[in-house]
Scaffold this motif. Structure first.
Motif, PDB file in Angstrom:
ATOM      1  N   MET A   1       0.849  -1.195   0.000  1.00  0.00           N
ATOM      2  CA  MET A   1       0.000   0.000   0.000  1.00  0.00           C
ATOM      3  C   MET A   1       0.878   1.236   0.000  1.00  0.00           C
ATOM      4  SD  MET A   1      -3.008   0.964   2.699  1.00  0.00           S
ATOM      5  CE  MET A   1      -4.009   2.430   2.490  1.00  0.00           C
ATOM      6  N   SER A   2       0.583   2.169  -0.846  1.00  0.00           N
ATOM      7  CA  SER A   2       1.390   3.380  -0.931  1.00  0.00           C
ATOM      8  C   SER A   2       1.080   4.295   0.227  1.00  0.00           C
ATOM      9  CB  SER A   2       1.097   4.094  -2.253  1.00  0.00           C
ATOM     10  OG  SER A   2      -0.264   4.437  -2.325  1.00  0.00           O
ATOM     11  N   ALA A   3       1.932   5.302   0.413  1.00  0.00           N
ATOM     12  CA  ALA A   3       1.732   6.265   1.484  1.00  0.00           C
ATOM     13  C   ALA A   3       0.404   6.986   1.296  1.00  0.00           C
ATOM     14  CB  ALA A   3       2.883   7.269   1.501  1.00  0.00           C
ATOM     15  N   ILE A   4      -0.225   7.341   2.398  1.00  0.00           N
ATOM     16  CA  ILE A   4      -1.510   8.013   2.357  1.00  0.00           C
ATOM     17  C   ILE A   4      -1.331   9.434   1.856  1.00  0.00           C
ATOM     18  CG2 ILE A   4      -3.405   8.882   3.796  1.00  0.00           C
ATOM     19  CD1 ILE A   4      -2.858   6.499   5.646  1.00  0.00           C
ATOM     20  N   SER A   5      -2.183   9.815   0.930  1.00  0.00           N
ATOM     21  CA  SER A   5      -2.180  11.206   0.477  1.00  0.00           C
ATOM     22  C   SER A   5      -3.456  11.858   0.955  1.00  0.00           C
ATOM     23  CB  SER A   5      -2.091  11.277  -1.057  1.00  0.00           C
ATOM     24  OG  SER A   5      -3.168  10.597  -1.638  1.00  0.00           O
ATOM     25  N   SER A   6      -3.320  12.961   1.683  1.00  0.00           N
ATOM     26  CA  SER A   6      -4.482  13.655   2.228  1.00  0.00           C
ATOM     27  C   SER A   6      -5.114  14.518   1.164  1.00  0.00           C
ATOM     28  CB  SER A   6      -4.067  14.532   3.410  1.00  0.00           C
ATOM     29  OG  SER A   6      -3.513  13.735   4.428  1.00  0.00           O
ATOM     30  N   PRO A   7      -6.458  14.654   1.184  1.00  0.00           N
ATOM     31  CA  PRO A   7      -7.118  15.511   0.219  1.00  0.00           C
ATOM     32  C   PRO A   7      -6.732  16.964   0.424  1.00  0.00           C
ATOM     33  CG  PRO A   7      -8.644  14.814   1.932  1.00  0.00           C
ATOM     34  CD  PRO A   7      -7.399  14.037   2.125  1.00  0.00           C
ATOM     35  N   ALA A   8      -6.842  17.729  -0.632  1.00  0.00           N
ATOM     36  CA  ALA A   8      -6.514  19.144  -0.531  1.00  0.00           C
ATOM     37  C   ALA A   8      -7.395  19.787   0.523  1.00  0.00           C
ATOM     38  CB  ALA A   8      -6.731  19.824  -1.880  1.00  0.00           C
ATOM     39  N   GLY A   9      -6.791  20.525   1.436  1.00  0.00           N
ATOM     40  CA  GLY A   9      -7.555  21.138   2.518  1.00  0.00           C
ATOM     41  C   GLY A   9      -8.312  22.353   2.049  1.00  0.00           C
ATOM     42  N   MET A  94       1.114   0.322   9.486  1.00  0.00           N
ATOM     43  CA  MET A  94       2.294   1.187   9.466  1.00  0.00           C
ATOM     44  C   MET A  94       2.176   2.284   8.420  1.00  0.00           C
ATOM     45  SD  MET A  94       3.831   0.215  12.035  1.00  0.00           S
ATOM     46  CE  MET A  94       4.989   1.552  11.814  1.00  0.00           C
ATOM     47  N   THR A  95       1.322   2.092   7.428  1.00  0.00           N
ATOM     48  CA  THR A  95       1.061   3.156   6.460  1.00  0.00           C
ATOM     49  C   THR A  95       0.491   4.377   7.166  1.00  0.00           C
ATOM     50  OG1 THR A  95       0.571   1.492   4.773  1.00  0.00           O
ATOM     51  CG2 THR A  95      -0.149   3.746   4.314  1.00  0.00           C
ATOM     52  N   PHE A  97       0.896   5.164  10.423  1.00  0.00           N
ATOM     53  CA  PHE A  97       1.951   5.757  11.244  1.00  0.00           C
ATOM     54  C   PHE A  97       2.916   6.590  10.399  1.00  0.00           C
ATOM     55  CE2 PHE A  97       0.674   2.661  14.473  1.00  0.00           C
ATOM     56  CZ  PHE A  97       0.832   3.397  15.635  1.00  0.00           C
ATOM     57  N   ARG A  98       3.291   6.051   9.244  1.00  0.00           N
ATOM     58  CA  ARG A  98       4.220   6.793   8.389  1.00  0.00           C
ATOM     59  C   ARG A  98       3.613   8.115   7.934  1.00  0.00           C
ATOM     60  NH1 ARG A  98       5.330   1.566   6.431  1.00  0.00           N
ATOM     61  NH2 ARG A  98       3.935   1.825   4.656  1.00  0.00           N
ATOM     62  N   SER A  99       2.332   8.098   7.602  1.00  0.00           N
ATOM     63  CA  SER A  99       1.686   9.325   7.146  1.00  0.00           C
ATOM     64  C   SER A  99       1.540  10.335   8.281  1.00  0.00           C
ATOM     65  CB  SER A  99       0.321   8.994   6.538  1.00  0.00           C
ATOM     66  OG  SER A  99      -0.283  10.151   6.002  1.00  0.00           O
ATOM     67  N   LEU A 100       1.100   9.877   9.442  1.00  0.00           N
ATOM     68  CA  LEU A 100       0.895  10.787  10.569  1.00  0.00           C
ATOM     69  C   LEU A 100       2.202  11.381  11.083  1.00  0.00           C
ATOM     70  CD1 LEU A 100      -1.825   8.833  12.579  1.00  0.00           C
ATOM     71  CD2 LEU A 100      -2.146  10.947  11.259  1.00  0.00           C
ATOM     72  N   SER A 101       3.311  10.728  10.786  1.00  0.00           N
ATOM     73  CA  SER A 101       4.601  11.235  11.264  1.00  0.00           C
ATOM     74  C   SER A 101       4.930  12.608  10.676  1.00  0.00           C
ATOM     75  CB  SER A 101       5.719  10.245  10.926  1.00  0.00           C
ATOM     76  OG  SER A 101       5.954  10.173   9.523  1.00  0.00           O
ATOM     77  N   ARG A 102       4.240  12.997   9.592  1.00  0.00           N
ATOM     78  CA  ARG A 102       4.495  14.317   9.015  1.00  0.00           C
ATOM     79  C   ARG A 102       4.129  15.432   9.993  1.00  0.00           C
ATOM     80  NH1 ARG A 102      -0.507  12.782   7.195  1.00  0.00           N
ATOM     81  NH2 ARG A 102      -2.132  14.363   6.870  1.00  0.00           N
ATOM     82  N   HIS A 103       3.179  15.173  10.878  1.00  0.00           N
ATOM     83  CA  HIS A 103       2.783  16.179  11.864  1.00  0.00           C
ATOM     84  C   HIS A 103       3.842  16.341  12.948  1.00  0.00           C
ATOM     85  CE1 HIS A 103      -1.029  16.516   9.902  1.00  0.00           C
ATOM     86  NE2 HIS A 103      -1.383  15.276  10.189  1.00  0.00           N
ATOM     87  N   LEU A 104       4.604  15.287  13.193  1.00  0.00           N
ATOM     88  CA  LEU A 104       5.748  15.405  14.089  1.00  0.00           C
ATOM     89  C   LEU A 104       6.837  16.237  13.438  1.00  0.00           C
ATOM     90  CD1 LEU A 104       6.015  11.691  15.322  1.00  0.00           C
ATOM     91  CD2 LEU A 104       5.179  13.631  16.665  1.00  0.00           C
ATOM     92  N   GLU A 127      10.228  -0.143  12.946  1.00  0.00           N
ATOM     93  CA  GLU A 127       9.527   0.740  12.022  1.00  0.00           C
ATOM     94  C   GLU A 127       8.781   1.839  12.769  1.00  0.00           C
ATOM     95  OE1 GLU A 127       6.766   0.400   7.992  1.00  0.00           O
ATOM     96  OE2 GLU A 127       7.208  -1.392   9.188  1.00  0.00           O
ATOM     97  N   LEU A 128       8.218   1.507  13.921  1.00  0.00           N
ATOM     98  CA  LEU A 128       7.557   2.529  14.733  1.00  0.00           C
ATOM     99  C   LEU A 128       8.549   3.619  15.128  1.00  0.00           C
ATOM    100  CD1 LEU A 128       5.378   0.225  17.015  1.00  0.00           C
ATOM    101  CD2 LEU A 128       4.493   1.967  15.450  1.00  0.00           C
ATOM    102  N   ALA A 129       9.734   3.204  15.526  1.00  0.00           N
ATOM    103  CA  ALA A 129      10.766   4.177  15.892  1.00  0.00           C
ATOM    104  C   ALA A 129      11.134   5.048  14.702  1.00  0.00           C
ATOM    105  CB  ALA A 129      11.995   3.453  16.439  1.00  0.00           C
ATOM    106  N   ASP A 130      11.216   4.462  13.513  1.00  0.00           N
ATOM    107  CA  ASP A 130      11.534   5.224  12.307  1.00  0.00           C
ATOM    108  C   ASP A 130      10.450   6.248  11.985  1.00  0.00           C
ATOM    109  OD1 ASP A 130      13.900   3.888  11.936  1.00  0.00           O
ATOM    110  OD2 ASP A 130      13.097   2.457  10.476  1.00  0.00           O
ATOM    111  N   CYS A 131       9.222   5.987  12.439  1.00  0.00           N
ATOM    112  CA  CYS A 131       8.110   6.909  12.194  1.00  0.00           C
ATOM    113  C   CYS A 131       8.028   8.026  13.233  1.00  0.00           C
ATOM    114  CB  CYS A 131       6.790   6.144  12.184  1.00  0.00           C
ATOM    115  SG  CYS A 131       6.590   5.049  10.757  1.00  0.00           S
ATOM    116  N   GLY A 132       8.965   8.042  14.161  1.00  0.00           N
ATOM    117  CA  GLY A 132       8.977   9.110  15.155  1.00  0.00           C
ATOM    118  C   GLY A 132       8.301   8.769  16.458  1.00  0.00           C
TER     119      GLY A 132
END
Length: 348
Positions: A1-9, A94-95, A97-104, A127-132
């Motif tokens: 599964m690719s990284a989550i892309s959020s819709p334009a805000g 983990m997809t 977690f990886r996406s939400l890590s952008r807020h960190l 992998e969790l550690a890699d996500c922040g």
């Protein structure tokens, strides 16, 4: 599964994302999100052995969970905890977690963490550690393998211990959460304390909560922490600690071990006066209080438009209904749980 892309805000909606303050002046800065009601354990105080879980099509998608969490971050949530059920059994978790890590990375979020039973932690710790993720809570009620099997019905203590080893090896700070159980915790609290503190882990005891129907009676499981704390103080020297993690635990320093013990007391002394938390289920239902049934559907506004305006409005309206506190009771006179939903549905 690719990284989550959020819709334009929606720019105007983003600007309208005002902070969340409830009717009692408490700022809501902590969101707990259940990503699944499923679990690979069947803990005796949490659920019946033969549980019926939600159809998978009823759950929010990972993309929807990302968008919902991001809306709360925009509205001032600084701490985000991923829960379940067991969150790490959710496919492709983990997809998220990886996406939400952008807020960190952006500084919008102070902490991204999770509560887990540890069964899948060996697989995902690095992998969790890699996500922040900096720390995790592991639910563990006993160090006795046979007792662990009896309490969890399906669990393997050795596998959980492997998960804790992997988490610490990955640099994650681990906190142990133990539900205080009559005839179990009373005989094992000292061994658990010395074990946890010997590994540099805080240990928090939690009172059984009357949520959902189970096999048996919770009064037969319930151990008031006031009683347990008295027993601990007969053996250890406890002093008040200023330590806090943003949750409901009150901490004490243990002179003999150099570690900390936490106490979460929803029955003997509730912690509602300083509550800064709300919870969202895996179906998008927002509960303003763990111990109350009042809720708001966020799935409908989430799916109604790519704009977050309606979602923000629904969150704002819900926060105006956040109650002062809950009314948990466990005694022989009280029949049935305080709320019908299981903890695995609401998310810890």
């Amino acid at each position: 599964m690719s990284a989550i892309s959020s819709p334009a805000g929606d720019t105007k909606a983003s600007l309208a994302a005002t902070p969340m303050v409830d009717p009692f002046g408490r700022s809501i800065s902590y969101l707990r999100v259940s990503v699944t009601d499923r679990c690979d354990f069947r803990c005796v105080y949490c659920m019946s052995e033969h549980m019926s879980f939600l159809p998978k099509q009823d759950l929010l998608t990972l993309e929807e969970l990302d968008r919902l969490c991001s809306a709360f971050v925009a509205k001032g949530a600084r701490k985000l905890r991923i829960t379940g059920g067991e969150p790490l059994v959710r496919r492709e978790i983990m997809t998220l977690f990886r996406s939400l890590s952008r807020h960190l990375a952006s500084g919008a979020l102070d902490e991204l963490t999770l509560t887990t039973n540890g069964s899948q932690l060996a697989k995902y710790a690095a992998e969790l550690a890699d996500c922040g993720v900096k720390r995790v809570n592991v639910s563990l009620d006993t160090l006795d393998a046979d007792r662990f099997k009896a309490l969890t019905r399906w669990g393997d203590l050795a596998r959980v211990m492997e998960g804790i080893d992997a988490a610490q090896k990955a640099g994650l700070k681990v906190k142990i959460n133990a539900v205080a159980l009559k005839d179990s915790t009373e005989g094992e609290w000292e061994a658990m304390t010395r074990w946890a503190h010997g590994r540099g882990m805080d240990l928090t005891f939690i009172e059984v909560m009357p949520m959902g129907e189970i096999d048996g009676e919770r009064i037969d499981q319930y151990l008031p922490l006031s009683r347990l704390r008295g027993e601990i103080m007969s053996r250890f020297t406890l002093t008040e600690s200023s330590h806090g993690t943003g949750g409901p635990a009150r901490y004490m320093e243990v002179k003999e071990t150099g570690g900390r013990l936490g106490f979460i007391t929803p029955l003997t002394h509730n912690f509602c006066e300083s509550c800064n938390r709300v919870r969202v289920t895996c179906t998008g239902t927002l509960f303003m209080c763990l111990g109350q049934e009042d809720a708001t559907d966020l799935r409908k506004p989430l799916r109604a438009s790519e704009s977050d305006a309606a979602l923000y409005a629904a969150i704002d309206e819900a926060i105006t209904r956040k109650p002062r506190g809950h009314d948990f009771v466990i005694d022989r006179r009280t029949q049935g749980p305080a709320v019908g939903r299981h903890m695995s549905m609401t998310g810890g």
